[in-house]
Write a protein that holds these residues in place. Structure first.
Motif, PDB file in Angstrom:
ATOM      1  N   PHE A 164       0.840  -1.129   0.100  1.00 34.22           N
ATOM      2  CA  PHE A 164      -0.116   0.062   0.179  1.00 34.22           C
ATOM      3  C   PHE A 164       0.850   1.206   0.127  1.00 34.22           C
ATOM      4  N   VAL A 165       0.515   2.434  -0.744  1.00 33.68           N
ATOM      5  CA  VAL A 165       1.025   3.517  -0.575  1.00 33.68           C
ATOM      6  C   VAL A 165       0.325   4.421   0.272  1.00 33.68           C
ATOM      7  N   ALA A 166      -0.814   4.278   0.393  1.00 31.71           N
ATOM      8  CA  ALA A 166      -1.946   5.037   1.493  1.00 31.71           C
ATOM      9  C   ALA A 166      -2.720   4.191   2.177  1.00 31.71           C
ATOM     10  N   LEU A 167      -2.603   4.049   3.504  1.00 30.27           N
ATOM     11  CA  LEU A 167      -3.287   3.092   4.486  1.00 30.27           C
ATOM     12  C   LEU A 167      -3.965   3.789   5.607  1.00 30.27           C
ATOM     13  N   ALA A 193     -11.181  -1.191   0.697  1.00 34.96           N
ATOM     14  CA  ALA A 193     -11.952  -0.708   1.534  1.00 34.96           C
ATOM     15  C   ALA A 193     -12.717  -1.632   2.780  1.00 34.96           C
ATOM     16  N   GLY A 194     -11.847  -1.729   3.993  1.00 39.05           N
ATOM     17  CA  GLY A 194     -12.583  -2.545   5.020  1.00 39.05           C
ATOM     18  C   GLY A 194     -12.310  -3.983   4.577  1.00 39.05           C
ATOM     19  N   ASN A 195     -11.540  -4.393   3.767  1.00 41.37           N
ATOM     20  CA  ASN A 195     -11.668  -5.791   3.485  1.00 41.37           C
ATOM     21  C   ASN A 195     -10.562  -6.534   4.042  1.00 41.37           C
ATOM     22  N   PRO A 196     -10.340  -7.894   4.016  1.00 40.57           N
ATOM     23  CA  PRO A 196      -9.261  -8.732   4.642  1.00 40.57           C
ATOM     24  C   PRO A 196      -7.890  -8.170   4.441  1.00 40.57           C
ATOM     25  N   ALA A 197      -7.736  -7.635   3.156  1.00 42.32           N
ATOM     26  CA  ALA A 197      -6.384  -7.257   2.633  1.00 42.32           C
ATOM     27  C   ALA A 197      -5.967  -6.034   3.406  1.00 42.32           C
ATOM     28  N   ALA A 198      -6.717  -5.233   3.527  1.00 39.98           N
ATOM     29  CA  ALA A 198      -6.454  -3.799   4.308  1.00 39.98           C
ATOM     30  C   ALA A 198      -6.385  -4.258   5.795  1.00 39.98           C
ATOM     31  N   ALA A 199      -7.249  -5.088   6.300  1.00 39.43           N
ATOM     32  CA  ALA A 199      -7.130  -5.652   7.753  1.00 39.43           C
ATOM     33  C   ALA A 199      -5.821  -6.303   8.070  1.00 39.43           C
ATOM     34  N   GLN A 200      -5.042  -6.925   6.938  1.00 41.13           N
ATOM     35  CA  GLN A 200      -3.973  -7.620   7.375  1.00 41.13           C
ATOM     36  C   GLN A 200      -2.651  -6.522   7.174  1.00 41.13           C
ATOM     37  N   ALA A 201      -2.870  -5.525   6.166  1.00 46.11           N
ATOM     38  CA  ALA A 201      -2.017  -4.606   5.968  1.00 46.11           C
ATOM     39  C   ALA A 201      -1.891  -3.904   7.350  1.00 46.11           C
ATOM     40  N   GLN A 202      -3.047  -3.402   7.786  1.00 43.32           N
ATOM     41  CA  GLN A 202      -3.100  -2.746   9.179  1.00 43.32           C
ATOM     42  C   GLN A 202      -2.370  -3.530  10.488  1.00 43.32           C
ATOM     43  N   PHE A 203      -2.509  -4.924  10.714  1.00 38.88           N
ATOM     44  CA  PHE A 203      -1.925  -5.564  11.338  1.00 38.88           C
ATOM     45  C   PHE A 203      -0.399  -5.591  11.259  1.00 38.88           C
ATOM     46  N   ASP A 204       0.115  -5.825  10.123  1.00 42.65           N
ATOM     47  CA  ASP A 204       1.453  -5.804   9.755  1.00 42.65           C
ATOM     48  C   ASP A 204       1.979  -4.358  10.049  1.00 42.65           C
TER      49      ASP A 204
END
Length: 605
Positions: free
Chosen positions: A41-44, A85-96
């Motif tokens: 991601f470049v923006a999260l 937008a609020g999907n599993p990929a974004a959630a995993q990125a926030q965790f990392d």
């Protein structure tokens, strides 16, 4: 090109490791912060990701939000990537991102204390810590990697990170945005038209005001990411250092070439017993043949395979180093073989860097033997040149070396270098300045009576060579070869990389650039075993001196560990032929060329 567990493969692996070990040495520093899937991601954002401008925002990479779900302003904003937008990929990125943020905040090795305004400073790789906020508000900040593109910068701050309008982060010395980390204890705010480099990891929010650009990532854990007419670009990976050829599977794109209408026949083969490319000179006549590499495409981004190699910037000269393992079928130093040569050339031959190894009688020598020997060759490609090739030549023109024999190329490692690592000034060994008619022991030499007449003069500008009369086409004077050579001893030491800088001007105007003869700059050791040659042809786009301007040209020669006690011999010459197959043909090569100076410097390996 797989590496197998064999002595031959292990030898090639050793060459690859050697390439890395001889790279410019950097002090051990911080390891990069691993971003995990957040690197995609470049923006999260944590709550919302918003573009408030009607036009002008361009995001080159993926954007996302989690646990929030709101992403607005795209379109009109442009995303060259995916939206999460609020999907599993974004959630995993926030965790990392949380793991990465805690890693960056938890670094403790030798922190350098900073506070307040960083503007106007030049900082070097390392860990920087502020117990409050950081800002760039007066002057720009320069981050200098000191020649190491893998160098890491980490900035820890307990509170905010801000820039005022128009402020910049400037990268120098090979610094890479992907290796810069800003760990922000609260929120980051970047002023309008400011230029930011690196990965911004903020606990709360990130705001990019109108026209601000980010070469890196805007990663906010718990708050919003807000944009307005901004450009955010995902950092390119650090330049891969090497391309490797070991010929275990096949010829790996290399092609054998020879001209039997001019030279005697040379046999070629891929030796499957030695996993190598071979050439065998049959008899005692003039011989020349070559194995040429695939075409290397110089790009800013690495492309898989052997067809391309990256460098740091298309706006600088590209610098490279070649490790070549070469052998012959001779069992002793007195059992001489053909001359071998490594060349690197633009596809149109406007510029060629050569290294020759010439077996000589009565020298223990530098020639390859049946077990193989490692040779190292440095070169640059001209600014803006995007393609080049390597060549492995066998030849015998002089009659000094025995022309009959087999030579082989076992492996090649091609390494991309930051240009400044081999063009930065070194320790001065000797400088010859030929202004005001000073020759410094350089005298004119003529290689053969069957040459076009040439004029040699010491002038107020330097040492002049001018072809006087090109004669009638195809007569016995259709090749020119005379040169200025030195008689002054310039000693060198073993296991040292030398850079030779030639300053040259011509009598040509820009309209006469195609009339400039081929210019050659050569450096030999005094035993004539080892030489390096830089050749410049008057091709379209060639960087040649015209209109009274002086151009600088660099070449490099690395001395092995068993050649001490010799001296350098320098020669500067023009070459011209009207023969149809000659790459050296100029329109009317009666333009004078002047050598202003020669400088020899020792560089640190």
């Amino acid at each position: 090109m797989k590496i197998q567990n064999s002595p031959r493969a292990l030898r090639h692996l050793a060459l690859v490791l050697l390439a890395g070990s001889l790279a410019p040495v950097a002090i051990a520093g911080e390891a990069p912060v691993e971003l995990g899937s957040a690197s995609d991601f470049v923006a999260l954002a944590g709550t919302t990701l918003t573009n408030v401008s009607s036009a002008g925002t361009v995001i080159q990479g993926n954007i996302g939000v989690s646990p929030g779900t709101e992403i607005t302003g795209f379109p009109p904003g442009i995303v060259i990537g995916s939206i999460h937008a609020g999907n599993p990929a974004a959630a995993q990125a926030q965790f990392d991102l949380t793991v990465a943020y805690n890693d960056a905040a938890g670094r403790t090795t030798a922190p350098i204390t900073v506070s307040g305004n960083l503007g106007g400073m030049t900082l070097f790789p390392g860990l920087y810590k502020s117990t409050s906020s950081l800002e760039i508000t007066s002057g720009d900040l320069t981050l200098d990697a000191q020649g190491d593109p893998n160098a890491v910068f980490i900035f820890q701050m307990a509170s905010t990170f801000t820039t005022t309008s128009g402020r910049q982060i400037i990268l120098a010395g090979g610094a890479q945005p992907d290796n810069i980390f800003w760990q922000v204890g609260s929120s980051a705010t970047f002023g309008s038209t400011s230029i930011i480099k690196g990965n911004v990891l903020a606990l709360v929010s990130i705001t990019l005001n109108t026209g601000a650009t980010l070469d890196g990532r805007a990663l906010a854990r718990n708050g919003a990411v807000s944009m307005s007419s901004n450009t955010i670009t995902k950092p390119s990976p650090v330049v891969p250092p090497t391309l490797n050829f070991n010929f275990e599977e096949d010829v790996e794109g290399w092609v054998f070439e020879q001209d039997t209408t001019v030279f005697s026949v040379v046999d070629d083969r891929r030796n499957t017993d030695r996993d190598s490319l071979e050439m065998t000179v049959r008899d005692n006549t003039n011989s020349f043949a070559t194995w040429r590499s695939p075409t290397f495409v110089v790009t800013n981004e690495y492309q898989d395979g052997v067809q391309s190699i990256a460098r740091l910037s298309m706006e600088e000269e590209a610098a490279f180093r070649v490790f070549a393992e070469i052998y012959n079928d001779k069992v002793s130093a007195t059992d001489l073989g053909p001359v071998v040569r490594l060349r690197a050339s633009t596809l149109d031959f406007r510029q060629t860097h050569e290294m020759s190894i010439s077996p000589r009688p009565n020298f223990d020598g530098l020639a390859p033997d049946e077990d193989g020997r490692l040779y190292i060759h440095y070169f640059t490609q001209p600014e803006g040149t995007s393609t080049f090739r390597l060549y492995f030549d066998v030849m015998n023109f002089s009659g000094i070396a025995a022309p009959v024999g087999t030579v082989g190329l076992s492996s090649v490692v091609l390494e991309a270098l930051p240009p400044f690592t081999i063009t930065s000034p070194g320790t001065l060994v000797r400088e010859f300045n030929f202004a005001n008619s000073q020759s410094h022991g350089f005298t004119p030499r003529v290689a053969s009576p069957l040459r076009i007449p040439e004029v040699f003069q010491t002038t107020s500008d330097g040492l002049l060579i001018r072809i006087e009369d090109i004669g009638s086409p195809q007569d016995d004077k259709s090749v020119s070869f005379g040169y200025w050579g030195n008689e002054t001893n310039v000693p060198f030491v073993a296991n040292t990389l030398y850079m030779i800088t030639w300053r040259i001007k011509t009598e040509a105007t820009s309209a006469q650039v195609n009339a400039i003869p081929t210019i050659r700059m050569r450096v030999n050791d005094s035993s004539l075993q080892l030489s390096t040659l830089l050749v410049l042809h008057s091709k379209e786009g060639a960087r040649l001196p015209v209109d009274g301007n002086v151009e600088e040209y660099h070449q490099w020669i690395q001395t092995p560990d068993d050649i001490a006690g010799n001296n350098w011999i320098f020669s500067f010459d023009l070459l011209w032929t009207d023969r149809p197959n000659g790459d050296m043909t100029a329109d009317d090569p009666t333009i004078g060329v002047i050598l202003e100076s020669v400088r020899v410097e020792a560089l640190a390996l």
